[in-house]
Motif scaffolding. Structure first.
Motif, mmCIF file in Angstrom:
data_model
loop_
_atom_site.group_PDB
_atom_site.id
_atom_site.type_symbol
_atom_site.label_atom_id
_atom_site.label_comp_id
_atom_site.label_asym_id
_atom_site.label_seq_id
_atom_site.Cartn_x
_atom_site.Cartn_y
_atom_site.Cartn_z
ATOM 1 N N PHE A 142 0.849 -1.189 0.000
ATOM 2 C CA PHE A 142 0.000 0.000 0.000
ATOM 3 C C PHE A 142 0.884 1.239 0.000
ATOM 4 O O PHE A 142 2.102 1.166 0.220
ATOM 5 C CB PHE A 142 -0.976 0.015 1.187
ATOM 6 N N VAL A 143 0.263 2.378 -0.252
ATOM 7 C CA VAL A 143 0.972 3.651 -0.278
ATOM 8 C C VAL A 143 0.207 4.645 0.589
ATOM 9 O O VAL A 143 -1.029 4.589 0.675
ATOM 10 C CB VAL A 143 1.131 4.167 -1.724
ATOM 11 N N ILE A 144 0.943 5.517 1.260
ATOM 12 C CA ILE A 144 0.347 6.592 2.047
ATOM 13 C C ILE A 144 0.690 7.906 1.361
ATOM 14 O O ILE A 144 1.870 8.259 1.222
ATOM 15 C CB ILE A 144 0.867 6.589 3.495
ATOM 16 N N LEU A 145 -0.325 8.622 0.902
ATOM 17 C CA LEU A 145 -0.149 9.885 0.207
ATOM 18 C C LEU A 145 -0.816 11.009 0.984
ATOM 19 O O LEU A 145 -1.674 10.772 1.827
ATOM 20 C CB LEU A 145 -0.763 9.819 -1.195
ATOM 21 N N GLU A 146 -0.440 12.226 0.645
ATOM 22 C CA GLU A 146 -1.114 13.374 1.221
ATOM 23 C C GLU A 146 -2.198 13.876 0.284
ATOM 24 O O GLU A 146 -2.116 13.708 -0.926
ATOM 25 C CB GLU A 146 -0.121 14.500 1.506
#
Length: 276
Positions: free
Chosen positions: A198-202
């Motif tokens: 998964f990826v955590i973006l703003e």
């Protein structure tokens, strides 16, 4: 990725969103929009400035917001071993002095701080008084660190000249890219090679006159360019910016509806815990 409501019952490595707002907290003291008023009525909708904890054999955090003492107390975290800094803006570093004071008061071992090497000048100018309480590790894109709970890799982001993000590998792999909705080409190529879980973006703004750093743009970047199965959005102002004015963004119900129509997407909230 498993999100749980009672993290203290779990013994596995866990990731806790200490704070999930942008530089503007929710509610913002100067704002009486519907989102801020709803947060005043329901403290569960409060958001403090963005920071993330990885808790296992050690406690590592990404960024030290000005709200760090409140965040650590809320989660029952009594010691911080490592801090990874993405960039030198007040909402990401102003908690470093508070951590240094705590290390002095209770005789922690020196805190390991990982900081882009170009920014050490700022640390020396503004936080020299805590240097005896920390170990500074200069970092740059491409560096990798094998640590007790995970392997950390530094990647470049586009937010500032020296800003960075991190790829973290434990039982799962994820990238933390804040503030940075669209990574540079070299980072994007690295993300695609890593087979991330998964990826955590703003997504600082819900809607914006210019299509930049908002929910729609972040979701498009995730779906069309990064391509992981899951994405978590953080650094959420929960407002929109229209005609040079701060106005209410999505309501709580609208945010849930956005998740429901976008499989794999989750809006982070303060205290949200992910088991890795």
């Amino acid at each position: 990725m498993t999100i749980i409501d009672h993290p203290k019952e779990e013994k596995r490595l866990r990731m806790v969103f200490l704070g999930t707002s942008g530089a503007i907290q929710v509610p913002a003291f100067h704002c009486v929009c519907s989102v801020c008023q709803a947060a005043r009525a329901n403290p569960q909708h409060h958001r403090t400035r963005a920071s993330l904890a990885l808790i296992g054999h050690e406690t590592s955090i990404i960024d030290a917001s000005p709200d760090i003492e409140l965040q650590l107390e809320r989660e029952g975290i009594r010691q911080v071993n490592r801090v990874f800094i993405t960039h030198w803006h007040f909402d990401h570093v102003w908690g470093l002095g508070l951590l240094g004071d705590a290390a002095s008061h209770v005789s922690w071992p020196p805190i390991d701080i990982y900081l882009p090497h170009e920014l050490i000048y700022h640390f020396d100018q503004e936080l020299a008084y805590i240097k005896s309480q920390v170990n500074i590790h200069p970092i740059e894109p491409g560096d990798r660190f094998e640590l007790p709970d995970a392997t950390w890799e530094v990647v470049k982001t586009t937010h500032t000249e020296h800003s960075v993000g991190f790829i973290v590998e434990s039982s799962q792999r994820f990238a933390y890219l804040v503030d940075c909705a669209i990574p540079p080409v070299q980072t994007m190529e690295r993300l695609k090679k890593m087979d991330l879980d998964f990826v955590i973006l703003e997504a600082t703004w819900d809607e914006l006159d210019e299509q930049w750093w908002n929910v729609e743009q972040a979701v498009a970047c995730w779906q069309q360019q990064i391509g992981t199965e899951r994405c978590i959005l953080t650094h959420l102002t929960c407002h929109s910016w229209k005609n040079q004015q701060l106005i209410a963004g999505f309501s709580y119900k609208e945010r849930l509806a956005y998740e429901a129509k976008t499989p794999g997407l989750k809006f982070a909230y303060d205290g949200m815990t992910v088991i890795l």
